[in-house]
Structure formats: structure tokens, C-alpha cells
Design a protein around this motif. Structure first.
Motif, short mmCIF file in Angstrom:
data_model
loop_
_atom_site.label_atom_id
_atom_site.label_comp_id
_atom_site.label_asym_id
_atom_site.label_seq_id
_atom_site.Cartn_x
_atom_site.Cartn_y
_atom_site.Cartn_z
N UNK A 51 21.55 12.16 54.48
CA UNK A 51 20.80 12.79 55.88
C UNK A 51 18.68 12.42 55.77
N UNK A 52 18.57 12.47 54.78
CA UNK A 52 16.88 12.82 54.34
C UNK A 52 16.61 11.65 53.60
N UNK A 53 17.49 9.83 53.64
CA UNK A 53 17.28 8.99 53.48
C UNK A 53 16.72 9.60 52.00
N UNK A 54 17.09 10.05 50.78
CA UNK A 54 16.87 10.71 49.47
C UNK A 54 18.18 9.47 48.61
N UNK A 55 17.57 8.23 48.97
CA UNK A 55 18.90 7.49 47.82
C UNK A 55 18.55 6.38 48.66
N UNK A 56 18.57 5.31 48.04
CA UNK A 56 19.16 3.82 49.15
C UNK A 56 19.76 3.19 48.27
N UNK B 27 29.60 17.93 46.53
CA UNK B 27 29.98 16.33 45.80
C UNK B 27 29.87 16.17 47.58
N UNK B 28 30.45 16.76 48.74
CA UNK B 28 30.29 15.79 49.91
C UNK B 28 28.71 16.08 50.65
N UNK B 29 28.73 17.79 50.46
CA UNK B 29 27.87 17.99 50.63
C UNK B 29 26.04 17.40 50.35
N UNK B 30 26.80 17.31 49.30
CA UNK B 30 25.86 16.48 48.66
C UNK B 30 24.98 15.27 48.99
N UNK B 31 26.18 14.34 49.14
CA UNK B 31 25.79 13.27 49.44
C UNK B 31 25.39 13.13 50.86
N UNK B 32 26.10 13.87 51.75
CA UNK B 32 25.84 13.99 52.59
C UNK B 32 23.93 14.45 52.85
N UNK C 245 7.56 22.15 30.98
CA UNK C 245 6.37 22.18 30.34
C UNK C 245 4.91 22.82 30.74
N UNK C 246 4.53 22.56 32.43
CA UNK C 246 3.40 22.60 32.34
C UNK C 246 3.49 23.83 33.83
N UNK C 247 4.33 24.38 34.52
CA UNK C 247 4.58 25.17 34.63
C UNK C 247 4.39 24.97 36.82
N UNK C 248 4.15 23.43 37.17
CA UNK C 248 4.24 23.00 37.87
C UNK C 248 5.37 23.36 38.85
N UNK C 249 5.43 23.21 40.31
CA UNK C 249 5.59 23.72 41.74
C UNK C 249 6.38 23.08 41.90
N UNK C 250 7.80 22.56 41.81
CA UNK C 250 8.90 21.24 42.69
C UNK C 250 8.56 21.09 44.08
N UNK C 251 8.91 19.94 44.28
CA UNK C 251 8.62 19.89 46.07
C UNK C 251 9.00 20.67 46.19
N UNK C 252 8.97 20.79 47.97
CA UNK C 252 10.35 21.90 48.31
C UNK C 252 11.50 20.92 49.25
N UNK C 253 11.75 19.28 48.76
CA UNK C 253 13.19 18.80 48.90
C UNK C 253 13.30 18.66 47.72
N UNK C 254 12.67 18.30 46.80
CA UNK C 254 13.15 18.74 45.30
C UNK C 254 14.21 20.18 44.63
N UNK C 255 13.63 21.16 45.18
CA UNK C 255 13.78 22.58 45.25
C UNK C 255 15.22 22.67 46.11
N UNK D 186 23.19 10.69 42.52
CA UNK D 186 21.74 10.87 43.06
C UNK D 186 21.15 9.30 42.85
N UNK D 187 22.04 8.30 42.05
CA UNK D 187 21.18 7.24 42.15
C UNK D 187 19.99 7.37 40.62
#
Length: 167
Positions: A142-147, A133-138, A60-70, A43-44
Motif C-alpha cells: 500500500x505504501x510502495x515500500x518494496x519493489x 505477515x499478511x498485515x505487514x505485506x499489505x 548507537x547515536x540516538x537518531x530518531x527513526x523516520x515516521x515510516x520506519x517507526x 521486506x526484501x
């Protein structure tokens, strides 16, 4: 950074061929190790830290994860972690380091598998982990989540076949 496990021992036991009586404390150590060593490289450090913090905040606080993180967590990270943790656990569970040296564990009524059988089973898990891992990296690319400045690990290779698949 908070000490959060992205998968639970229960999730691992439900998804992999890990018996329900396996010590949760041992599994937690392997899960933490796989996260910190392998997942952080994929992930970096920036995305990894953000994901860990978001999950900690949710706990801890019950906040929801963003759609991207989910999506990243449920569809890519967790499936990969199941296989990667199981692969590491296979070897770590077979041997214990004691003050008398390294011991191979066995029950009185059962025989331990040979090293070749154990390596073959580990290779099976490693191959599955490499696929996830290949699926995760792709997905991350694809979604520019790592630099590239994060220097993520994009090496897809498996010790069992010795192939490197460049993406």
C-alpha cells in the motif's frame, strides 16, 4: 550490515506466552534467525537493510527513526516477529542436539507434551504469524515500500491448514 535485533527477549516474553526465566541468549538466536531468514524475505533485502541500519543508528547515536520506519517496525514487524519467533522457539526449545544425539527435555516433576500437542501449539503460533505477515505485506504494498526487484516473499500460507491466500 549491523547485528541488530528488532525485538528484545523482554518484548517477546511480555507479548507471548514465554516464561521470564527462559534463557535470553537462546531467544536472541531464534530472533536473529527469524529476522535473517523470514523477515528479510518479506521486506526484501533493500528495505530490510535500511531498517536494520536505521535501528542500529538509533541505538548507537540516538537518531530518531523516520515516521515510516517507526510505523512499519512497531505496528507490523514487531507483532509478526513475536508470533514467528514463538513458533520457531516452541520446537527448538523442546529438543536439544548433543553429542549423544537429539534429546527431548523434561523436568523430573513434569511430563513432556506429545508431538501432536506440540505441533498443534506450533500451528497456533504459525497461524498468528501468518496473520501478522499478511498485515505487514499489505502495508508494504500500500505504501510502495518494496519493489518487485527486491523479490519480497508475499506467500501467505500456514502449514496447519495448508491454504495459500493470494493477495
Amino acid at each position: 550490515m549491523p547485528n541488530v535485533l528488532l525485538i528484545s527477549d523482554r518484548h517477546l516474553k511480555d507479548q507471548a506466552l514465554v516464561e521470564s526465566n527462559v534463557d535470553a541468549k537462546v531467544l536472541a538466536k531464534v530472533i536473529h534467525s527469524v529476522q535473517e531468514i523470514q523477515l528479510k524475505q518479506i521486506l526484501g533485502s533493500t528495505l530490510y537493510g535500511s531498517l536494520i541500519q536505521a535501528v542500529a543508528d538509533q541505538i548507537q547515536s540516538g537518531t530518531t527513526l523516520s515516521e515510516t520506519y517507526t510505523e512499519v517496525l512497531n505496528d507490523y514487524v514487531k507483532p509478526w516477529m513475536v508470533w514467528a519467533v514463538a513458533a520457531d522457539f516452541l520446537i527448538l526449545n523442546q529438543y536439544k542436539v548433543t553429542n549423544k544425539g537429539v534429546l527431548r527435555l523434561s523436568d523430573d516433576g513434569a511430563e513432556s507434551v506429545s508431538l501432536q500437542e506440540l505441533e498443534a501449539l506450533k500451528n497456533y503460533y504459525d497461524n498468528n504469524a501468518a496473520s501478522f505477515k499478511l498485515r505487514l505485506i499489505d502495508h508494504l504494498k500500500k505504501n510502495s515500500l518494496v519493489t518487485y526487484s527486491d523479490n519480497p516473499d508475499t506467500n501467505i500460507s500456514s502449514g496447519s491448514i495448508g491454504w495459500f491466500i493470494e493477495r
